[in-house]
Design an enzyme around this catalytic site. Structure first.
Site, PDB file in Angstrom:
ATOM      1  N   GLN A 112      -0.408   9.356 -22.793  1.00  0.00           N
ATOM      2  CA  GLN A 112       0.221  10.411 -23.595  1.00  0.00           C
ATOM      3  C   GLN A 112      -0.392  10.504 -24.985  1.00  0.00           C
ATOM      4  O   GLN A 112      -0.591  11.604 -25.511  1.00  0.00           O
ATOM      5  CB  GLN A 112       1.729  10.174 -23.704  1.00  0.00           C
ATOM      6  CG  GLN A 112       2.509  10.473 -22.448  1.00  0.00           C
ATOM      7  CD  GLN A 112       2.490  11.940 -22.053  1.00  0.00           C
ATOM      8  OE1 GLN A 112       2.214  12.820 -22.871  1.00  0.00           O
ATOM      9  NE2 GLN A 112       2.777  12.212 -20.793  1.00  0.00           N
ATOM     10  N   GLN A 138       8.046  -0.644 -29.048  1.00  0.00           N
ATOM     11  CA  GLN A 138       8.278   0.308 -30.136  1.00  0.00           C
ATOM     12  C   GLN A 138       9.117  -0.289 -31.260  1.00  0.00           C
ATOM     13  O   GLN A 138       8.821  -0.092 -32.443  1.00  0.00           O
ATOM     14  CB  GLN A 138       8.953   1.574 -29.601  1.00  0.00           C
ATOM     15  CG  GLN A 138       8.015   2.479 -28.823  1.00  0.00           C
ATOM     16  CD  GLN A 138       8.690   3.749 -28.350  1.00  0.00           C
ATOM     17  OE1 GLN A 138       9.853   4.012 -28.674  1.00  0.00           O
ATOM     18  NE2 GLN A 138       7.966   4.549 -27.581  1.00  0.00           N
ATOM     19  N   HIS A 150      10.056  10.011 -25.520  1.00  0.00           N
ATOM     20  CA  HIS A 150      11.126   9.476 -24.676  1.00  0.00           C
ATOM     21  C   HIS A 150      12.185   8.925 -25.611  1.00  0.00           C
ATOM     22  O   HIS A 150      11.869   8.274 -26.606  1.00  0.00           O
ATOM     23  CB  HIS A 150      10.575   8.387 -23.755  1.00  0.00           C
ATOM     24  CG  HIS A 150      11.582   7.781 -22.828  1.00  0.00           C
ATOM     25  ND1 HIS A 150      12.618   8.504 -22.256  1.00  0.00           N
ATOM     26  CD2 HIS A 150      11.717   6.517 -22.345  1.00  0.00           C
ATOM     27  CE1 HIS A 150      13.329   7.718 -21.477  1.00  0.00           C
ATOM     28  NE2 HIS A 150      12.805   6.503 -21.522  1.00  0.00           N
ATOM     29  N   GLU A 161      13.892   7.771 -12.393  1.00  0.00           N
ATOM     30  CA  GLU A 161      12.926   6.705 -12.095  1.00  0.00           C
ATOM     31  C   GLU A 161      13.522   5.655 -11.161  1.00  0.00           C
ATOM     32  O   GLU A 161      12.879   5.233 -10.192  1.00  0.00           O
ATOM     33  CB  GLU A 161      12.479   6.034 -13.392  1.00  0.00           C
ATOM     34  CG  GLU A 161      11.615   6.908 -14.284  1.00  0.00           C
ATOM     35  CD  GLU A 161      11.393   6.310 -15.661  1.00  0.00           C
ATOM     36  OE1 GLU A 161      10.543   6.842 -16.388  1.00  0.00           O
ATOM     37  OE2 GLU A 161      12.067   5.314 -16.011  1.00  0.00           O
ATOM     38  N   SER A 202       7.492  21.858  11.252  1.00  0.00           N
ATOM     39  CA  SER A 202       7.851  22.340  12.591  1.00  0.00           C
ATOM     40  C   SER A 202       9.364  22.410  12.758  1.00  0.00           C
ATOM     41  O   SER A 202      10.121  21.767  12.012  1.00  0.00           O
ATOM     42  CB  SER A 202       7.268  21.401  13.653  1.00  0.00           C
ATOM     43  OG  SER A 202       7.924  20.137  13.602  1.00  0.00           O
TER      44      SER A 202
END
Length: 330
Positions: free
Chosen positions: A27, A85, A107, A194, A251
């Site tokens: 990212q 973080q 996030h 997730e 199908s």
């Protein structure tokens, strides 16, 4: 639900702003390059001398230490892994955050679960592409983009929304469409998807199907083709036009069998367990469990990772992919 596109972005608040993107993984690279190519002033904050430092320089970006980038920036966009973080923010970023700055994420994990606390006089925003960083970059270069989300957790300056939507446009998200959400909604739904469906539920379903066929005496290669390899074909049909399109294209035998048998696989008990997983996300149980594992060098994660690698389906799948030319032999 309102979807925002390029024409809905009519402000220019980023013209004289410096954006520090912290991290240069999937990212970090995709978003940095897209914003740079959109004309924004982007610097990348990294550990000096690492592989990412050299890569970002080769890509033509200005690279500085995390401390220097944070010191210089008006907007600090944190794109390093969730579990580091908090430490990086507390040790290398927060002392340089000034009133009126913006802290941004892709996030909401660390803000929503109060692992990172930002001063009240600072904006907290989110721009979240709904695609891997490589796809964010690829679609931007092709003249399109990927869908995404924006969220405002804290608006100290009165223009946090404008900052977020302009960043989203620069990344290419408003080319495809952006939806406004909240930190809570993004975090909890992302984790649930997730755990219960995409990474947890689906892999568990595939492996259980594979084991059922092998235990019944069928060749492992046949079991792999029927329970794992063909999954992409079905998912692609759903991705392109929805469940109706998938049912139309398979199908009649597959449609009848799927519709009349699926409730025996995914039962009410399965749904109750999904609800329990969601509650553990909502009340912070999962976040605490993950933090404990991360803080002790991941004993649980590493054990699970090893067990996954030892499963028969992994070995069979690798051999088949190599034999069919889908994967290069290592």
């Amino acid at each position: 639900m309102k979807v925002l596109y390029d024409d809905d972005v009519n402000t220019n608040v980023l013209e004289n702003k410096t954006i520090a993107v912290i991290g240069y993984g999937s990212q970090g690279r995709g978003q940095s390059l897209n914003m740079h190519d959109s004309g924004l002033n982007v610097i990348v904050g990294l550990r000096e001398g690492g592989k990412s430092w050299k890569k970002a320089q080769e890509d033509g970006l200005t690279v500085k230490t995390i401390e220097d980038a944070s010191k210089e920036a008006d907007i600090i966009h944190i794109l390093i892994p969730d579990e580091i973080q908090k430490t990086v923010y507390e040790n290398q970023i927060q002392q340089y955050v000034e009133p009126g700055n913006t802290i941004s994420f892709s996030h909401g994990y660390n803000i929503h679960f109060n692992r990172i606390r930002v001063p009240e006089d600072v904006n907290v925003t989110m721009i979240a592409p709904k695609a891997p960083g490589s796809k964010v970059r690829q679609t931007y270069q092709e003249g399109f983009g990927t869908p995404g989300l924006i969220a405002i957790e804290q608006d100290a300056t009165g223009d946090a929304y404008d900052i977020a939507i302009e960043m989203a446009k620069a990344v290419g998200l408003t080319r495809a469409g952006v939806i406004e959400t909240t930190y809570r909604e993004e975090t909890e739904t992302d984790l649930f998807g997730e755990q219960a469906v995409l990474c947890g539920g689906l892999t568990g379903l595939i492996q259980a199907g594979f084991e059922t066929l092998v235990e019944a005496g069928y060749k492992p290669e046949m079991a792999y083709f029927e329970t794992c390899h063909e999954m992409k074909l079905i998912v692609d049909l759903i991705y392109e036009k929805g469940f109706g399109n998938m049912w139309h294209d398979v199908s009649n035998t597959a449609e009848f069998g799927g519709l009349t048998r699926r409730d025996r696989v995914i039962t009410e008990e399965s749904k109750e367990n999904m609800k329990k997983i969601l509650r553990e996300i909502q009340d912070g149980t999962f976040a605490t469990e993950f933090a404990v594992d991360a803080d002790t060098s991941y004993p649980k994660l590493l054990t699970q990772r090893r067990l996954e690698g030892e499963k028969q389906i992994e070995k069979v799948g690798k051999n088949l992919r190599i034999a069919c030319g889908l994967q290069k032999e290592e």
